[in-house]
Design a protein around this motif. Structure first.
Motif, PDB file in Angstrom:
ATOM      1  N   VAL A  75     -59.759  16.283  14.981  1.00  0.00           N
ATOM      2  CA  VAL A  75     -59.286  14.997  14.426  1.00  0.00           C
ATOM      3  C   VAL A  75     -59.053  14.479  13.181  1.00  0.00           C
ATOM      4  N   GLN A  76     -59.187  15.187  12.182  1.00  0.00           N
ATOM      5  CA  GLN A  76     -58.895  15.795  11.329  1.00  0.00           C
ATOM      6  C   GLN A  76     -57.700  16.477  11.148  1.00  0.00           C
ATOM      7  N   LEU A  77     -57.521  17.615  11.453  1.00  0.00           N
ATOM      8  CA  LEU A  77     -56.338  18.052  11.822  1.00  0.00           C
ATOM      9  C   LEU A  77     -54.949  17.345  12.366  1.00  0.00           C
ATOM     10  N   LEU A  78     -55.764  15.658  12.710  1.00  0.00           N
ATOM     11  CA  LEU A  78     -54.715  15.099  13.878  1.00  0.00           C
ATOM     12  C   LEU A  78     -54.201  14.168  12.727  1.00  0.00           C
ATOM     13  N   GLY A  79     -55.256  13.691  11.438  1.00  0.00           N
ATOM     14  CA  GLY A  79     -54.967  12.853  10.449  1.00  0.00           C
ATOM     15  C   GLY A  79     -54.062  13.731   9.210  1.00  0.00           C
ATOM     16  N   VAL A  80     -54.020  15.353   9.387  1.00  0.00           N
ATOM     17  CA  VAL A  80     -53.594  15.985   8.875  1.00  0.00           C
ATOM     18  C   VAL A  80     -52.028  15.910   8.641  1.00  0.00           C
ATOM     19  N   GLY A  81     -51.869  15.643  10.333  1.00  0.00           N
ATOM     20  CA  GLY A  81     -50.375  15.814  10.697  1.00  0.00           C
ATOM     21  C   GLY A  81     -49.717  14.494  10.929  1.00  0.00           C
ATOM     22  N   LEU A  82     -50.741  13.561  11.023  1.00  0.00           N
ATOM     23  CA  LEU A  82     -50.054  11.835  10.701  1.00  0.00           C
ATOM     24  C   LEU A  82     -49.734  11.709   9.656  1.00  0.00           C
ATOM     25  N   ALA A  83     -50.773  12.041   8.196  1.00  0.00           N
ATOM     26  CA  ALA A  83     -50.329  12.074   6.969  1.00  0.00           C
ATOM     27  C   ALA A  83     -49.571  12.139   6.395  1.00  0.00           C
ATOM     28  N   ALA A  84     -49.312  13.626   7.281  1.00  0.00           N
ATOM     29  CA  ALA A  84     -47.861  14.214   6.768  1.00  0.00           C
ATOM     30  C   ALA A  84     -46.161  13.566   7.785  1.00  0.00           C
ATOM     31  N   GLY A  85     -46.784  13.191   8.821  1.00  0.00           N
ATOM     32  CA  GLY A  85     -45.462  11.920   9.480  1.00  0.00           C
ATOM     33  C   GLY A  85     -45.233  10.931   8.636  1.00  0.00           C
ATOM     34  N   VAL A  86     -46.295  10.158   8.728  1.00  0.00           N
ATOM     35  CA  VAL A  86     -46.239   8.884   7.569  1.00  0.00           C
ATOM     36  C   VAL A  86     -45.004   8.835   6.138  1.00  0.00           C
ATOM     37  N   LEU A  95     -37.294   5.632   0.168  1.00  0.00           N
ATOM     38  CA  LEU A  95     -38.594   5.009  -0.281  1.00  0.00           C
ATOM     39  C   LEU A  95     -38.948   5.722  -1.208  1.00  0.00           C
ATOM     40  N   HIS A  96     -39.640   5.417  -1.897  1.00  0.00           N
ATOM     41  CA  HIS A  96     -40.527   5.959  -3.240  1.00  0.00           C
ATOM     42  C   HIS A  96     -42.056   6.926  -2.647  1.00  0.00           C
ATOM     43  N   TYR A  97     -42.058   7.377  -3.258  1.00  0.00           N
ATOM     44  CA  TYR A  97     -42.914   8.966  -2.501  1.00  0.00           C
ATOM     45  C   TYR A  97     -44.493   8.143  -2.905  1.00  0.00           C
ATOM     46  N   ILE A  98     -44.702   7.164  -3.432  1.00  0.00           N
ATOM     47  CA  ILE A  98     -45.455   6.108  -3.618  1.00  0.00           C
ATOM     48  C   ILE A  98     -46.474   5.825  -3.009  1.00  0.00           C
ATOM     49  N   ILE A  99     -44.878   4.695  -2.594  1.00  0.00           N
ATOM     50  CA  ILE A  99     -45.119   3.906  -1.107  1.00  0.00           C
ATOM     51  C   ILE A  99     -45.752   5.301   0.243  1.00  0.00           C
ATOM     52  N   GLY A 100     -45.233   6.029   0.109  1.00  0.00           N
ATOM     53  CA  GLY A 100     -45.557   7.250   1.420  1.00  0.00           C
ATOM     54  C   GLY A 100     -47.451   7.124   0.539  1.00  0.00           C
ATOM     55  N   ILE A 101     -47.856   7.544  -0.166  1.00  0.00           N
ATOM     56  CA  ILE A 101     -48.915   7.416  -0.720  1.00  0.00           C
ATOM     57  C   ILE A 101     -50.203   6.400  -0.148  1.00  0.00           C
ATOM     58  N   MET A 102     -49.226   5.244  -0.556  1.00  0.00           N
ATOM     59  CA  MET A 102     -50.295   4.072   0.318  1.00  0.00           C
ATOM     60  C   MET A 102     -50.325   4.050   1.448  1.00  0.00           C
ATOM     61  N   CYS A 103     -48.955   3.873   2.610  1.00  0.00           N
ATOM     62  CA  CYS A 103     -49.056   4.189   3.483  1.00  0.00           C
ATOM     63  C   CYS A 103     -50.078   4.853   4.544  1.00  0.00           C
ATOM     64  N   VAL A 104     -50.620   6.215   4.093  1.00  0.00           N
ATOM     65  CA  VAL A 104     -51.144   7.048   4.931  1.00  0.00           C
ATOM     66  C   VAL A 104     -52.280   6.877   4.833  1.00  0.00           C
ATOM     67  N   PRO A 105     -53.253   6.166   3.693  1.00  0.00           N
ATOM     68  CA  PRO A 105     -55.065   5.863   4.394  1.00  0.00           C
ATOM     69  C   PRO A 105     -54.701   4.421   5.177  1.00  0.00           C
ATOM     70  N   VAL A 106     -53.698   3.315   5.365  1.00  0.00           N
ATOM     71  CA  VAL A 106     -53.728   2.226   6.063  1.00  0.00           C
ATOM     72  C   VAL A 106     -53.289   2.974   7.255  1.00  0.00           C
ATOM     73  N   PHE A 107     -52.099   3.895   7.895  1.00  0.00           N
ATOM     74  CA  PHE A 107     -52.008   3.864   9.228  1.00  0.00           C
ATOM     75  C   PHE A 107     -52.525   4.917   9.501  1.00  0.00           C
TER      76      PHE A 107
END
Length: 127
Positions: A75-86, A95-107
């Motif tokens: 599941v954690q590996l899937l989470g890493v993949g999702l984080a990279a995808g988001v 969009l600015h990379y900070i938006i990506g950082i903020m979106c990762v935990p949300v998704f």
């Protein structure tokens, strides 16, 4: 919206695991002069082990065993993949990379929590 005790423990465990990652990475970089990529890989591994233990024993009130460990890591590996995808999608959108950082935990957090609750720590059924 009221979060269940289990969700609150899961979120706090994530914050603590993030702190463990930060402390380990920063310590390796500053004190041991380790290259940042290696330091972060070690820190990620340590934080994931910490996360497994605290989530297993505290968030999900389960026992540490090979079955839950393997599922947790998957599941954690899937989470890493999702984080990279988001973050990649945010970048692709310009969009600015900070938006990506903020979106990762949300998704990623709701997905990993749900998978852990429904699969990683699903009670074994009698055959």
């Amino acid at each position: 919206m009221i979060l269940s005790a289990q969700v609150r423990r899961f979120l706090l465990s994530g914050v603590l695991a993030t702190a463990v990652h930060f402390v380990v990475a920063a310590s390796l970089i500053e004190q041991a002069q380790t290259e940042p990529a290696i330091a972060n890989a070690v820190a990620f591994t340590v934080a994931t082990a910490f996360s497994y233990v605290i989530n297993t024993l505290w968030s999900f009130n389960s026992s540490i065993d090979g079955r839950t460990l393997i599922r947790f890591v998957l599941v954690q590996l899937l989470g890493v993949g999702l984080a990279a995808g988001v973050s990649g999608t945010v970048d692709w959108l310009g969009l600015h990379y900070i938006i990506g950082i903020m979106c990762v935990p949300v998704f990623v957090t709701p997905v990993t929590y749900t998978l852990h609750r429904l699969w990683t720590y699903r009670p074994r059924t009698a055959n």
